[in-house]
Design a protein around this motif. Sequence first.
Motif, short mmCIF file in Angstrom:
data_model
loop_
_atom_site.label_atom_id
_atom_site.label_comp_id
_atom_site.label_asym_id
_atom_site.label_seq_id
_atom_site.Cartn_x
_atom_site.Cartn_y
_atom_site.Cartn_z
N GLY A 264 0.82 -1.21 0.00
CA GLY A 264 0.00 0.00 0.00
C GLY A 264 0.85 1.26 0.00
N PHE A 265 1.87 1.28 0.84
CA PHE A 265 2.77 2.44 0.88
C PHE A 265 3.49 2.63 -0.46
N LEU A 266 3.99 1.51 -1.02
CA LEU A 266 4.72 1.59 -2.27
C LEU A 266 3.82 2.11 -3.40
N HIS A 267 2.66 1.49 -3.58
CA HIS A 267 1.77 1.89 -4.67
C HIS A 267 1.21 3.29 -4.44
N PHE B 161 2.76 5.80 -2.90
CA PHE B 161 3.81 6.76 -3.21
C PHE B 161 3.99 6.91 -4.72
N VAL B 162 4.08 5.77 -5.41
CA VAL B 162 4.25 5.82 -6.87
C VAL B 162 3.05 6.49 -7.52
N VAL C 68 -2.91 2.96 -12.58
CA VAL C 68 -2.61 1.59 -12.16
C VAL C 68 -2.12 1.55 -10.71
N ALA C 69 -1.20 2.45 -10.38
CA ALA C 69 -0.63 2.45 -9.02
C ALA C 69 -1.69 2.75 -7.98
N LEU C 70 -2.58 3.70 -8.26
CA LEU C 70 -3.62 4.03 -7.29
C LEU C 70 -4.65 2.92 -7.17
N LEU C 71 -4.93 2.22 -8.25
CA LEU C 71 -5.82 1.07 -8.17
C LEU C 71 -5.20 -0.04 -7.32
N LEU C 72 -3.90 -0.25 -7.49
CA LEU C 72 -3.21 -1.24 -6.67
C LEU C 72 -3.17 -0.82 -5.21
N PHE C 73 -3.05 0.50 -4.96
CA PHE C 73 -3.10 1.00 -3.59
C PHE C 73 -4.46 0.70 -2.96
N ARG D 170 -6.49 -1.65 -3.83
CA ARG D 170 -6.58 -3.11 -3.64
C ARG D 170 -5.89 -3.53 -2.35
N ALA D 171 -4.68 -2.99 -2.10
CA ALA D 171 -3.95 -3.33 -0.87
C ALA D 171 -4.69 -2.82 0.36
N ALA D 172 -5.28 -1.61 0.25
CA ALA D 172 -6.02 -1.04 1.38
C ALA D 172 -7.24 -1.88 1.73
N LEU D 173 -7.83 -2.53 0.75
CA LEU D 173 -8.99 -3.38 1.01
C LEU D 173 -8.58 -4.77 1.50
N LYS D 174 -7.44 -5.27 1.03
CA LYS D 174 -7.02 -6.61 1.40
C LYS D 174 -6.51 -6.65 2.83
N GLY D 175 -5.93 -5.53 3.32
CA GLY D 175 -5.43 -5.50 4.69
C GLY D 175 -6.51 -5.84 5.71
N PRO D 176 -7.62 -5.11 5.74
CA PRO D 176 -8.71 -5.46 6.67
C PRO D 176 -9.27 -6.85 6.42
N ASP D 177 -9.27 -7.31 5.17
CA ASP D 177 -9.78 -8.65 4.88
C ASP D 177 -8.89 -9.72 5.52
N VAL D 178 -7.56 -9.48 5.52
CA VAL D 178 -6.65 -10.41 6.19
C VAL D 178 -6.96 -10.45 7.68
N ARG D 179 -7.18 -9.28 8.28
CA ARG D 179 -7.52 -9.22 9.70
C ARG D 179 -8.83 -9.98 9.99
N ARG D 180 -9.80 -9.83 9.11
CA ARG D 180 -11.08 -10.50 9.31
C ARG D 180 -10.93 -12.02 9.25
N ARG D 181 -10.18 -12.50 8.24
CA ARG D 181 -10.00 -13.94 8.10
C ARG D 181 -9.18 -14.50 9.26
N ARG D 182 -8.21 -13.72 9.75
CA ARG D 182 -7.44 -14.13 10.93
C ARG D 182 -8.36 -14.33 12.12
N TRP D 183 -9.28 -13.38 12.33
CA TRP D 183 -10.18 -13.49 13.47
C TRP D 183 -11.14 -14.66 13.32
N GLU D 184 -11.59 -14.92 12.11
CA GLU D 184 -12.47 -16.06 11.87
C GLU D 184 -11.79 -17.37 12.25
N GLU D 185 -10.48 -17.44 12.02
CA GLU D 185 -9.75 -18.67 12.31
C GLU D 185 -9.32 -18.75 13.77
N LEU D 186 -8.90 -17.64 14.37
CA LEU D 186 -8.29 -17.66 15.69
C LEU D 186 -9.16 -17.06 16.80
N GLY D 187 -10.28 -16.49 16.44
CA GLY D 187 -11.10 -15.78 17.42
C GLY D 187 -11.54 -16.61 18.60
#
Length: 255
Positions: A192-195, A197-198, A226-231, A233-250
């Motif tokens: 997210g930071f990389l995309h 910035f670019v 392209v870079a902002l679209l990838l940014f 995408r990363a911004a949306l995937k971060g919370p999704d990772v947190r959600r799936r982590r909680w579903e597995e480990l909650g």
Amino acid sequence: MTLTVSEIRFRRKARQLTRLKQAADQGENQAFEIDWFDYREIPKPEIVALLRERGWDYRDDDLGEAGWLLHFVPGEDQGANGKADAQRRLQADLHDAEMNPNGGYHLDTSQYGPVSYPEIRGIVRAAGLTVATNTQTATGRTLVLAEPQTTVLTSAYGPFDPKADPPSKDLDWARERQRLWSKQFNRQIGLGFLHGFVGLFALAAALTSDPSDGSGHYIAWAVATVALLLFIRAALKGPDVRRRRWEELGHLLER
């Protein structure tokens, strides 16, 4: 005569050294502490070395609103008896060691002054533990010990707060999954930071360029898009990772 900054600090340090020596010589038999802010011109390793010469071993420090307190205890006999006592104390501490929720036990080697680091490693192995991390400090080393074939989490893997008394097998599995989920989350943060910035750099170039300049103007817009679209995408995937982590480990973790 006007003194330079270096000369002023040198004289200030000399006065602080004198006060420190006097305080150390007048210290009580059982414990001794100083506020480092009162001796700020003296580096911590120099304070520890000076007090060791005067019979005080560094124990730990406590940074709070009132000051930065350095705690010392009477130094151990550096001969064979003192070394044997320190070894026995280390063996007893390791026998009673309890791993924290992250899977590690923090050991400050400065508390066992007469015992060398290779000897400490040998005692750790004899206790059935391994050294997960080894950090050099001003007074020695801080070791994080762990049981063999277990996962130890560091602060880089985010907060880990298990519920009370889960089975040790489940807890180690949860730490390993926490490590993997955190790597995925941290990867999305980095992307997210990389995309971002670019994308912002390319967008600024696109906005300030002239369409009459040719293909460069349109390339800048394409890169920014392209870079902002990838940014995004990363911004949306971060919370999704947190959600799936909680579903597995909650079921094992506190919120």
